[in-house]
Structures are given as C-alpha cells and as structure tokens.
Motif scaffolding. Sequence first.
Motif, short mmCIF file in Angstrom:
data_model
loop_
_atom_site.label_atom_id
_atom_site.label_comp_id
_atom_site.label_asym_id
_atom_site.label_seq_id
_atom_site.Cartn_x
_atom_site.Cartn_y
_atom_site.Cartn_z
N SER A 45 46.88 21.91 -27.74
CA SER A 45 46.69 23.24 -28.32
C SER A 45 45.32 23.34 -28.97
O SER A 45 44.70 24.42 -28.97
CB SER A 45 47.79 23.54 -29.33
OG SER A 45 47.79 22.57 -30.38
N ILE A 63 54.20 27.49 -29.21
CA ILE A 63 52.90 27.41 -28.56
C ILE A 63 52.93 28.03 -27.18
O ILE A 63 52.05 28.81 -26.80
CB ILE A 63 52.43 25.94 -28.49
CG1 ILE A 63 52.10 25.42 -29.88
CG2 ILE A 63 51.21 25.79 -27.58
CD1 ILE A 63 51.77 23.93 -29.94
N ALA A 116 52.74 21.93 -24.65
CA ALA A 116 53.45 22.83 -25.57
C ALA A 116 54.88 22.34 -25.73
O ALA A 116 55.80 23.14 -25.90
CB ALA A 116 53.41 24.26 -25.05
#
Length: 450
Positions: A155, A176, A261
């Motif tokens: 991320s 995310i 994620a």
Amino acid sequence: MSKPYDLIVIGSGTAAQVAIARVHARGWRIAVIDHRPFGGTCALRGCDPKKMLVSGEEAVDAAHRMHSHGISGALRIEWPALMAFKQSFTDPIPARQAKHYADLGVDAFQGLARFTAPDRIAVNECVLVGRNILIATGASPVPLGIAGEDLVSTSDDFLEAKSLPRRIVLIGGGYIAAEFSHLAARAGSQVTILQRGTRLLPPFDGDVVGWLMPSFDALGITVHTGVTADSIKLITNGLTVTATSPGGTQIAVTAEMVVHAAGRAPDLAALDLAAGDVAVDEGRLKLTPGLQSVSNPRVYAAGDAARSGPPLTPVSSHDARVVTANMLDDANARPDYNGVPSVAFTVPPIAAVGLSEAEARAKERHFKINAASVPNWFTARRLNEAIYGYKVLVEKDSDLILGAHLVGPGADEVINLFALAIRNGLTAKALRNTMFAYPTAASDIGYMLD
C-alpha cells in the motif's frame, strides 16, 4: 557506552506522539527511534495521504453524478498533480517532527531498534537503557506465502506511485482493496480484486456491503470472491496473477501492478524480542489488560503493535493514554474500545460502530432492527447518489443503541454521532429528540430510529 532514559519509544506514529507529549509534561528523559521517516503510518503512509487522494476522487465523482443536472463538462483525475497535492502534506512532516523532538529535548534516533537485554535497546552504534519501553512500531503486510511474492507492491508503493498503470490487481478484500480500487478506477485504471472470502469488506455488515457493491460494478471493477491467489509471474508486458477457487477453477489476470491488500500484522520482526524477554504468541505480544508485557514489566505496547483493539488511529491514541497512565501513576488503567467507529473511504463511504447483527445475536441481546436502503431520501437525492442505506440495532428493554451500520453520503461523519451515543449510553429516544441542523445527513438520524 549506554545512556539512560525514563522512556524509550520504538516508533514515531500516533501512539508514540501521544505518549511522548504526556510523559514530557512530567519531565521524563525520552528517546524515540524509527527506522523510517519520523511521523508514522497514519500521517505518511496511511489515513491522511489516502484521504487527500480521495478528495480528488470525490470531486470527480460529484461532477459525474451531477452531469446533466446543472453541471456540464468532464473532469478527470490528473494523478501526478493529485500526488503532488498529497505530498504537500506528507513531505514536510518528517523534518517538522524531528524539529519538534529537538525543541522538546527528546533524543531522536533514525535506525532499526532491537533489544539486547530486558532494559536495553540498540540502535546504530548506541545502546539505550530504558526504565520504561514502549513498542509502537505499527503493522506490516502479512506474508502471502505464494510464488512471486517479491513482485507484489505494498500500500505504501501505491500511495507513492508517480503514475498509475493501466491495469491493477489487488489481492485481498478489506479496507485497502475497497478504497484503492475505487480510487484507481476513477483515475482510469482497470482494476481486479481477488478476495479469498465470500464477500468484500468482511468487518462490515453484509447487507450494507451489498448496498455498496453496485458502485464497484459502475466503476468497472472486477471482483472475484472465494478465490486464493497462487502465484505471480513476471511476463513481457507486466505480471500475471493466478488464483484458484475452492472447486479448483483457475483464473489468470494480467496487470502492471499487483497490490498487497490481504491484511497486516504487528511489525515486530526486527526487535529481537527474545533478547528483551518480551513474550510473543503467534506473532502477537502477550500483554496484560493494561497493555504491559506479561514477561517484562518495563515494556508496554500501543496501537497496531499491541493489536489489543481495532487497528485504527484513534485506538492508537487511546492505547497511548492508557499506557502512560500506568507508567506515570501506576493507575491500573485499561483500554475501553466500546463504540469505536470504523470507516472505509470508498465513494460513497461505508461506516460501522458497535455490535454487528451477528454479534448482538451471539450475545443474546434482545433488539430491534431498523434497516433500509433509502436512495430516495433527500440526503442522497440532492447529490444524485444512488447508494444510501442504514441498519441500526436498538436494545428493546434499555432503548440503547447497540450498533449502527451506514453507507452513503455523509456516513463517515454521521457514524460519529452514533459512536457518541454508544460510548456515552445515550438512548435512541435521546437521539430522536435531538434537533439536528436541517437539511444535513445528521438530520436523517431520527428517521433511522423511527
């Protein structure tokens, strides 16, 4: 040569900042250590920079929804310029934080910290001796355990991308994945989500998530649920991710960027906790209810490193206040995570606080459910927003609000009022009798409780 301190803080994020401020007021000698730029995840690599990028997304989405309703012309996200806007906030933070430490007389060290004894921390060529030690190192992505994992972007990488590729794959289906997929799709990328679970956003109510899902379809986001990523391979024009369903069906998706994620865990690997006699169980610190190490009483933890409460920034602040109360005053303080709100900043956002319907039933609470999808309400209609809904759980005998689950415009702010009610024991009647400014999203609360 060693130097003594009343408190050594490992990490420089939200929990660290709150703890340092509180013990500094008592005249303590303090050291802070971080191997990354000073400021922490939320300010540099998480909540704040993400929300600044979402601001561009919100502007484009609003113009799109109001097209032919008094707004004309097309808007688009210029990613480099939007990234520069984000960096106007993040870039000054490390130097400003370092200056703040210097002004306070806090010794700040840039480097990896590791225990060499229960009261000693080594960083660079220095050994620090701590009467108290706070682990506030945050979290890091959990290993995927698949071939080609080294090809995966984090991320952090996404939030620093100078340009967005044409195709992006997100492995995972939580905050995310949901937030980045919305942002990237509105910025022009073709997005695919590979989620092991049966639906996206498992921490949120299933019905409310269902009301949000048309937004993914409208953006052209491909969502595969019930699939497990198996491998990532480098090919001539990018990367290929293969995934398998429980039935054995394989899919392959090609992209230029694959983003992790799939969850985060306390970032503890570099600390050599065994040398510090700090007990760990399955990757988590073993802590007392007061967030103190069960094996080394001079060591405490807060925020994502403690993983005692939800992995949210306000929890980090709260943990730090609990820890410092126990350090400073032997207060026997305990964290209270009742009524902590949570938001996924999709557009529109989805939010929750308190018990889910399943949790309330498991606790054998007797409650009524007020729930509806209401895109016809004024709050949604004035914005030409097709997604708006709520589910509120109210205990029958006490009239207390047990949980609230919202999706749509203003959900990220209105959820705070439900959090206020839950944390302070306000009844549904008290909220219904409150006169909120009208017309605002908050003024819908009374209707959600009728």
